[in-house]
Scaffold this motif. Structure first.
Motif, mmCIF file in Angstrom:
data_model
loop_
_atom_site.group_PDB
_atom_site.id
_atom_site.type_symbol
_atom_site.label_atom_id
_atom_site.label_comp_id
_atom_site.label_asym_id
_atom_site.label_seq_id
_atom_site.Cartn_x
_atom_site.Cartn_y
_atom_site.Cartn_z
ATOM 1 N N VAL A 62 -79.100 -8.475 33.761
ATOM 2 C CA VAL A 62 -77.758 -8.518 34.345
ATOM 3 C C VAL A 62 -77.649 -9.693 35.319
ATOM 4 C CG1 VAL A 62 -76.121 -7.314 35.860
ATOM 5 C CG2 VAL A 62 -77.295 -6.057 34.044
ATOM 6 N N ALA A 63 -78.651 -9.856 36.175
ATOM 7 C CA ALA A 63 -78.622 -10.945 37.164
ATOM 8 C C ALA A 63 -78.610 -12.309 36.487
ATOM 9 C CB ALA A 63 -79.824 -10.834 38.101
ATOM 10 N N ALA A 64 -79.380 -12.438 35.409
ATOM 11 C CA ALA A 64 -79.498 -13.727 34.731
ATOM 12 C C ALA A 64 -78.160 -14.221 34.198
ATOM 13 C CB ALA A 64 -80.504 -13.633 33.595
ATOM 14 N N ARG A 105 -74.417 -0.213 35.624
ATOM 15 C CA ARG A 105 -74.327 1.188 35.190
ATOM 16 C C ARG A 105 -73.847 1.300 33.740
ATOM 17 N NH1 ARG A 105 -70.950 4.329 36.833
ATOM 18 N NH2 ARG A 105 -69.402 2.879 37.652
ATOM 19 N N ASP A 106 -74.036 0.255 32.975
ATOM 20 C CA ASP A 106 -73.601 0.233 31.576
ATOM 21 C C ASP A 106 -74.072 1.486 30.834
ATOM 22 O OD1 ASP A 106 -72.589 -1.569 29.219
ATOM 23 O OD2 ASP A 106 -74.505 -0.731 28.567
ATOM 24 N N PRO A 107 -73.160 2.116 30.039
ATOM 25 C CA PRO A 107 -73.518 3.345 29.327
ATOM 26 C C PRO A 107 -74.758 3.226 28.449
ATOM 27 C CG PRO A 107 -71.150 2.993 29.227
ATOM 28 C CD PRO A 107 -71.744 1.755 29.856
ATOM 29 N N GLY A 108 -75.066 2.015 27.998
ATOM 30 C CA GLY A 108 -76.245 1.848 27.150
ATOM 31 C C GLY A 108 -77.507 1.528 27.932
ATOM 32 N N LEU A 111 -79.508 2.837 33.930
ATOM 33 C CA LEU A 111 -78.950 3.313 35.206
ATOM 34 C C LEU A 111 -77.563 3.925 35.025
ATOM 35 C CD1 LEU A 111 -80.075 0.490 37.681
ATOM 36 C CD2 LEU A 111 -80.880 2.851 37.603
ATOM 37 N N VAL A 112 -77.275 4.413 33.839
ATOM 38 C CA VAL A 112 -75.977 5.039 33.593
ATOM 39 C C VAL A 112 -75.872 6.304 34.442
ATOM 40 C CG1 VAL A 112 -76.840 6.319 31.592
ATOM 41 C CG2 VAL A 112 -74.394 5.936 31.855
ATOM 42 N N ARG A 113 -74.717 6.454 35.119
ATOM 43 C CA ARG A 113 -74.481 7.665 35.901
ATOM 44 C C ARG A 113 -73.010 7.744 36.262
ATOM 45 N NH1 ARG A 113 -76.158 8.295 41.893
ATOM 46 N NH2 ARG A 113 -74.220 9.443 41.752
ATOM 47 N N GLU A 114 -72.549 8.960 36.471
ATOM 48 C CA GLU A 114 -71.174 9.165 36.906
ATOM 49 C C GLU A 114 -71.111 8.994 38.418
ATOM 50 O OE1 GLU A 114 -68.429 9.761 34.954
ATOM 51 O OE2 GLU A 114 -69.824 9.292 33.339
#
Length: 197
Positions: A62-64, A105-108, A111-114
């Motif tokens: 993600v950072a990249a 927090r991408d669903p795939g 770190l996915v969470r509500e």
């Protein structure tokens, strides 16, 4: 192997971070010294410890692909009466933060969470203290202002003592291969379109 409690956030740089932390402690918020001053991207999340390598790889990816964007804090707000929080407002960079936390927090991803509440980037300066102390925090920092260029985020772990400690920083645009991020990444757009609200 057990579980660990992780969080991902943008650190408020010095000298702003320490000053806001000191003020938070001065308002009577006992948690202040265990929480570096920050803008939350992923709130406290309990995960299996053996998933850390996967999480680190996700954060690196993600950072990249992200670019630096301007952050500006100005004035105060509160989530009361819904939540006992007084905060310094993010008036520039909110769109970049929102896009970034969405990717983290991408669903795939790992770190996915509500979220308990809709995402709203902010810097907490008082939490769960007396109404009088919350009012003092709100008025004391009403004229507060700070700005910097956000160039990355960091992964933190909460210890058994309640203190949050930085595990690793993730600078934007530098993936494992060191290949610069491509133009037109979400943060490029965010930096160009974010306006004070």
């Amino acid at each position: 192997m057990g579980t660990v409690t992780l969080g991902v956030s943008i650190a408020v740089p010095e000298p702003y971070g320490s000053r806001l932390q000191q003020l938070r402690a001065g308002f009577g918020d006992a948690a202040a010294h265990g929480i570096p001053t920050h803008v939350t991207l992923v709130p406290p999340t309990e995960v299996e410890a053996d998933r850390l390598p996967e999480i680190r790889a996700h954060l690196s990816a993600v950072a990249a692909a992200f670019r630096a964007f301007r952050m500006r804090l100005e004035g105060t707000g509160t989530f009361r009466p819904l939540s006992p929080v007084v905060f310094v407002k993010v008036v520039e960079g909110a769109e970049g933060c929102t896009r970034l936390q969405g990717e983290l927090r991408d669903p795939g991803g790992p770190l996915v969470r509500e979220l308990a509440f809709p995402y709203h980037p902010h810097v907490t300066v008082a939490h769960g203290i007396s109404e009088e102390a919350m009012d003092l925090a709100f008025t004391t920092l009403a004229e507060y202002a700070a700005e910097w260029v956000c160039a990355g985020f960091a992964l933190y772990e909460q210890g058994s003592d309640g203190v949050w400690r930085k595990l690793r920083e993730y600078p934007f645009g530098t993936g494992p291969t060191g290949v610069p991020a491509q133009q037109g990444s979400p943060a490029d757009e965010a930096a160009g379109t974010a306006r004070p609200s």
